[in-house]
Design an enzyme around this catalytic site. Structure first.
Site, PDB file in Angstrom:
ATOM      1  N   ASP A 195      -1.347  -0.690   6.007  1.00 44.66           N
ATOM      2  CA  ASP A 195      -1.737  -0.158   7.315  1.00 44.66           C
ATOM      3  C   ASP A 195      -3.235  -0.306   7.562  1.00 44.66           C
ATOM      4  O   ASP A 195      -3.687  -0.077   8.680  1.00 44.66           O
ATOM      5  CB  ASP A 195      -1.358   1.325   7.434  1.00 44.66           C
ATOM      6  CG  ASP A 195      -2.241   2.194   6.572  1.00 44.66           C
ATOM      7  OD1 ASP A 195      -2.223   2.038   5.332  1.00 44.66           O
ATOM      8  OD2 ASP A 195      -2.986   3.027   7.137  1.00 44.66           O
TER       9      ASP A 195
ATOM     10  N   ASP B 195      -0.321   5.027   1.078  1.00 40.09           N
ATOM     11  CA  ASP B 195      -0.607   5.990   2.144  1.00 40.09           C
ATOM     12  C   ASP B 195      -0.459   5.347   3.522  1.00 40.09           C
ATOM     13  O   ASP B 195      -1.138   4.361   3.832  1.00 40.09           O
ATOM     14  CB  ASP B 195      -2.029   6.550   1.998  1.00 40.09           C
ATOM     15  CG  ASP B 195      -2.140   7.540   0.842  1.00 40.09           C
ATOM     16  OD1 ASP B 195      -1.264   8.423   0.728  1.00 40.09           O
ATOM     17  OD2 ASP B 195      -3.097   7.427   0.048  1.00 40.09           O
TER      18      ASP B 195
ATOM     19  N   SER C 139     -15.918  11.896  -6.922  1.00 42.49           N
ATOM     20  CA  SER C 139     -14.642  12.625  -6.861  1.00 42.49           C
ATOM     21  C   SER C 139     -14.094  12.856  -8.267  1.00 42.49           C
ATOM     22  O   SER C 139     -13.604  13.941  -8.587  1.00 42.49           O
ATOM     23  CB  SER C 139     -13.609  11.838  -6.056  1.00 42.49           C
ATOM     24  OG  SER C 139     -13.835  11.991  -4.696  1.00 42.49           O
TER      25      SER C 139
ATOM     26  N   SER D  11      -2.483   1.406  -4.712  1.00 40.20           N
ATOM     27  CA  SER D  11      -3.119   2.465  -3.931  1.00 40.20           C
ATOM     28  C   SER D  11      -4.503   2.802  -4.459  1.00 40.20           C
ATOM     29  O   SER D  11      -4.676   3.048  -5.648  1.00 40.20           O
ATOM     30  CB  SER D  11      -2.243   3.722  -3.972  1.00 40.20           C
ATOM     31  OG  SER D  11      -2.928   4.802  -3.367  1.00 40.20           O
ATOM     32  N   ALA D  12      -5.452   2.854  -3.545  1.00 41.47           N
ATOM     33  CA  ALA D  12      -6.791   3.324  -3.901  1.00 41.47           C
ATOM     34  C   ALA D  12      -6.841   4.843  -3.850  1.00 41.47           C
ATOM     35  O   ALA D  12      -7.887   5.448  -4.048  1.00 41.47           O
ATOM     36  CB  ALA D  12      -7.827   2.727  -2.946  1.00 41.47           C
TER      37      ALA D  12
ATOM     38  N   ASP E  38       0.862  -1.178   0.000  1.00 41.35           N
ATOM     39  CA  ASP E  38       0.000   0.000   0.000  1.00 41.35           C
ATOM     40  C   ASP E  38       0.908   1.242   0.000  1.00 41.35           C
ATOM     41  O   ASP E  38       2.118   1.135   0.251  1.00 41.35           O
ATOM     42  CB  ASP E  38      -0.859  -0.064   1.268  1.00 41.35           C
ATOM     43  CG  ASP E  38      -1.622   1.209   1.522  1.00 41.35           C
ATOM     44  OD1 ASP E  38      -2.321   1.677   0.610  1.00 41.35           O
ATOM     45  OD2 ASP E  38      -1.517   1.755   2.646  1.00 41.35           O
TER      46      ASP E  38
END
Ligand code: MG7
Ligand code: MG
Length: 324
Positions: free
Chosen positions: A244, A57, A124, A171-172, A55
């Site tokens: 995380d 972030d 978004s 990453s999303a 991941d």
């Protein structure tokens, strides 16, 4: 299939108790024998069978910095760019306040959350449409946070490049921020691939995100199936997964079931309340660990055995350009 004592006494068998970083108080393992078994498979299999899926972030970036400055997420970095239209920030914050509580709702089942997350990412993208945006502004923003990577990140990525181990940064969040930050921190190497949501442009104006949408619940190797990266790594059946968030534990879903996967989870928020879930989702849980020490130690073991096998440096010791 546990090894007996004499098999473990063979030269080269690695024991958990001999790996100092895995014996720290803040390093927790549900099943340390399983971890030991996988580490030994990794060491025996060597670098050519390894891949890393991480991941971005708060996994490559720190959850907590030494100077206490909060690190924004990849979406957050973009959203704070000054040239965005006035209503953009307002509208994007509205979406955040609507959908983030759903994202973290401990009671709603995932099957129900998925549609909301798709709505959030879709809206978004719609907001990020129809105006000019100069990506150099994003570089200026990300450059402020290139020091917010976990301690040891450079050394880890250097080792991964030297051993030609492919790294998927999954990453999303917003891929442009991820790549920009990694470039400025000099870790965007040829063995690194970022799969994320990238801004799309049409006639010089922003046009939402490129497809396919990567949201928190489809962030696994099934979205890569048939793609170039999948072809490159699907034979690499020794996998280190790092994340995380609980959902990150499933990032390697979609790889063959015979694979050996070691999952490392960085736990920071609500440690007590989350501990059980993290212990069930990850093989190794690191509590408030802002370093890459554990993956570095694993790589060092793999590297050491590899060097013993190839003492003349004929294989993997020179950084060969494995362009992904
Ligand atoms: N996340 C998802 N979306 C947004 C957005 O439009 N703005 C902000 N600030 N955050 C967003 O890295 C994935 C995380 O990004 C957040 C569409 C979600 O909370 C998700 O966990
Ligand atoms: Mg994360």
């Amino acid at each position: 299939t546990e090894l007996n004592a004499s098999q473990k006494d063979r030269v080269g068998y690695v024991r958990i108790q001999d790996i100092p970083v895995l014996n720290q108080d803040h390093c927790r393992m549900r099943d340390s024998q399983r971890v030991e078994r996988i580490i030994n498979e990794f060491v025996c299999g060597g670098p050519e069978r390894m891949q890393v899926v991480s991941d971005f972030d708060y996994t490559i970036t720190k959850q907590r910095t030494d100077d206490g400055v909060a690190v924004p997420s990849s979406f957050g970095i973009f959203n704070s760019c000054k040239s965005l239209p006035d209503n953009f920030k307002e509208e994007i914050d509205k979406l955040f306040h609507k959908y983030h509580p759903i994202e973290i709702d401990p009671h709603m089942p995932i099957s129900e959350k998925v549609q909301y997350m798709i709505e959030w990412w879709t809206q978004s993208g719609k907001l990020a449409t129809g105006f000019a945006f100069d990506l150099t502004e994003l570089d200026q923003m990300t450059s402020q946070f290139k020091h917010a990577l976990r301690d040891g990140t450079h050394e880890l990525f250097d080792a991964l490049l030297r051993l030609q181990i492919p790294v998927l940064v999954f990453s999303a969040g917003l891929g442009n921020s991820v790549v920009s930050l990694m470039e400025q921190a000099n870790i965007m190497q040829p063995n690194v691939k970022v799969v994320s949501n990238f801004l799309r442009y049409r006639d010089g104006l922003l046009d939402g995100f490129q497809e396919p949408m990567i949201h928190i619940f489809n962030k696994n190797e099934t979205v890569l199936e048939g793609g170039e990266y999948y072809e490159l790594v699907h034979t690499r059946d020794h996998i280190i997964v790092m994340g995380d968030s609980l959902g990150d534990a499933d990032m390697a879903a979609g790889v063959p079931s015979s694979s050996h996967i070691l999952k490392i989870g960085f736990l920071f928020h609500h440690v007590e309340a989350n501990m059980e879930k993290y212990m069930n989702a990850f093989d190794i849980v690191l509590v408030d660990d802002q370093t890459m020490s554990v993956p570095q130690a694993l790589l060092a073991l793999i590297d050491k055995r590899h060097q013993l096998r190839h003492p003349h440096g004929s294989n993997g010791t020179a950084p060969v350009q494995a362009q992904l």
